[in-house]
Design an enzyme around this catalytic site. Structure first.
Site: not given
Length: 448
Positions: A104, A135, A169, A407
């Site tokens: 994810d 990520d 996660e 992010h």
């Protein structure tokens, strides 16, 4: 046609043929296939809160089949698969190696990106823009490409190698890695060491993490009597909440000053960041401006460094940040201290008394990589669950000369850095899977 024109046309034709041949050769090179597979994985939208796990799982399984890996699909929670791939070692009694990654990714605000975050666009510099490019879909595919390369050149591992692809996660890992690591399935793997995600490094040195901070998610609520917008009185909900925010921001600044002064690394301090504030009386066109609200609320993401006295921190929250005397309450929506037998978080030993560290460091140096001093990861990863079970784990993502964009808007990874990382993992996996010396007890590979 004169001779000069004939040769001009001949040279032009040959140039076109050479350019076309060069393009075809380049497009069919092994490297282009690696990049294409990486882009395919990135293009599958697995963003929370509604990750599309099925096509991602199908893609991973197709890659495993093409490499020749054994496959298990474990589902502890419906529609949240844990994919376990295995390459059996010839000495099955030796503890195995686990390469973990999560499927994810966090959401992306499409309108704030220069390229669609789920198109995996590659620009003229070779930068691949996509959510998950850092990520950590890069790491999951780099594992597979490294295993593919090792298989293709006839490597025979002594230790069994596992690669796990886990869900959720980004929302705590409770339905993914936590359940997997706590299961009989994991226990049966006899895992000796785990590799998980790390962070990009803006300079030429890679970063390796041997522990991490624990997340506490704090919500503070203040209440008070409502009143006219013009009225001055003590202990309104907004006044008390803002006093609390001011106190918390002073604490944050003091911790941040230690990092700025070089007295502590980011993972060694307690970070506190406000993530939401909620108050006021809404209307279809905004908020009521002449009414002081009776409730106000704010949320904070706290990351607690290893060794922090949890009781003292919670006492500070109760007495200074959200005192009942100011009509305030608080709730820790998540408080995740990962504890060892002495009540402190597990950290994997990152020096030459730990053979897994020695092998990791030597493999990276062998392929021309450089390393920073090992660090505490400033956020939280699935590695915390394996460390909690006494299994040594290192966080490592081979991304040097790369801005830290997890992010963030416009997350990207350069194709050359991605390909270089495949080679780094190839060296690490080969080194780990070839190691046959006696390994000391798990507990001795963790420290306070």
């Amino acid at each position: 046609m004169d001779t000069k024109n004939y040769f001009r046309i001949l040279i032009t034709t040959l140039s076109i043929v050479l350019i076309a041949f060069s393009y075809i050769t380049k497009s069919e090179s092994p490297d282009s296939h690696l990049i294409s597979r990486f882009q395919q994985y990135l293009q599958i939208n697995t963003a929370q809160p509604n990750p599309n796990y099925k096509p991602a799982a199908d893609f991973i399984l197709s890659q495993a089949k093409s490499i020749g890996l054994d496959v298990q699909v474990l589902e502890y929670v419906k529609s949240k698969p844990v994919i376990l791939l295995t390459w059996q070692g010839k000495e099955k009694y030796l503890p195995s190696i686990l390469l973990n990654s999560h499927i994810d990714v966090v959401p992306a605000e499409k309108e704030k990106w220069v390229h669609d975050p789920f198109l995996a666009h590659k620009d003229s510099n070779g930068d691949i823009y996509a959510r998950g490019s850092q990520d950590m879909k890069c790491v999951g595919l780099q594992y597979l490409e490294a295993l593919r390369n090792l298989k293709n050149r006839g490597f025979v591992p002594r230790r069994t190698i596992h690669a796990s692809f886990v869900p959720d996660e980004e929302i705590g890992g409770h339905d993914g890695a936590e359940m997997f690591v706590g299961s009989k399935d994991f226990e049966s793997l006899n895992v000796g060491v785990v590799l998980d995600e790390g962070l990009a490094s803006p300079d030429e040195n890679y970063r390796v993490f041997y522990g991490e901070r624990s997340p506490w998610w704090l919500v503070i609520k203040a209440v008070g009597a409502p009143g006219h917008g013009s009225k001055l009185y003590d202990n309104s909900a907004m006044e008390n909440l803002l006093k609390s925010v001011e106190t918390i921001m002073k604490f944050r600044a003091a911790q941040f000053d230690l990092v700025k002064a070089g007295l502590a690394a980011e993972g060694e301090v307690i970070s506190v960041n406000p993530v939401f504030m909620k108050a006021g009386t809404p209307t279809p066109t905004g908020f009521v401006m002449n009414l002081q609200p009776s409730e106000a609320e704010a949320g904070f993401d706290i990351r607690v460094s290893p060794g922090t006295n949890a009781e003292s921190l919670e006492k500070r929250i109760a007495e200074e940040w959200a005192p009942a005397s100011r009509n305030m309450t608080f709730q820790l929506k998540q408080k995740k201290p990962i504890k060892n037998k002495l009540g402190l978080p597990f950290m994997t030993i990152a020096n030459h008394s730990n053979p897994w560290w020695t092998l990791l460091e030597a493999a990276i140096l062998k392929v021309g990589g450089k390393l920073h001093k090992p660090e505490i990861f400033p956020a939280a990863t699935d590695a915390c669950f394996v460390r909690d079970h006494g299994v040594p784990a290192f966080g490592f993502s081979p991304m040097a000369n790369t801005p830290i964009l997890l992010h963030d808007h416009n997350e990207f990874l350069n194709e050359a850095e991605y390909l270089k990382g495949v080679g780094v993992y190839e060296a690490i996996i080969e080194s780990y899977a070839s190691y046959t010396e006696a390994v000391v007890d798990r507990d001795s590979l963790s420290e306070l």
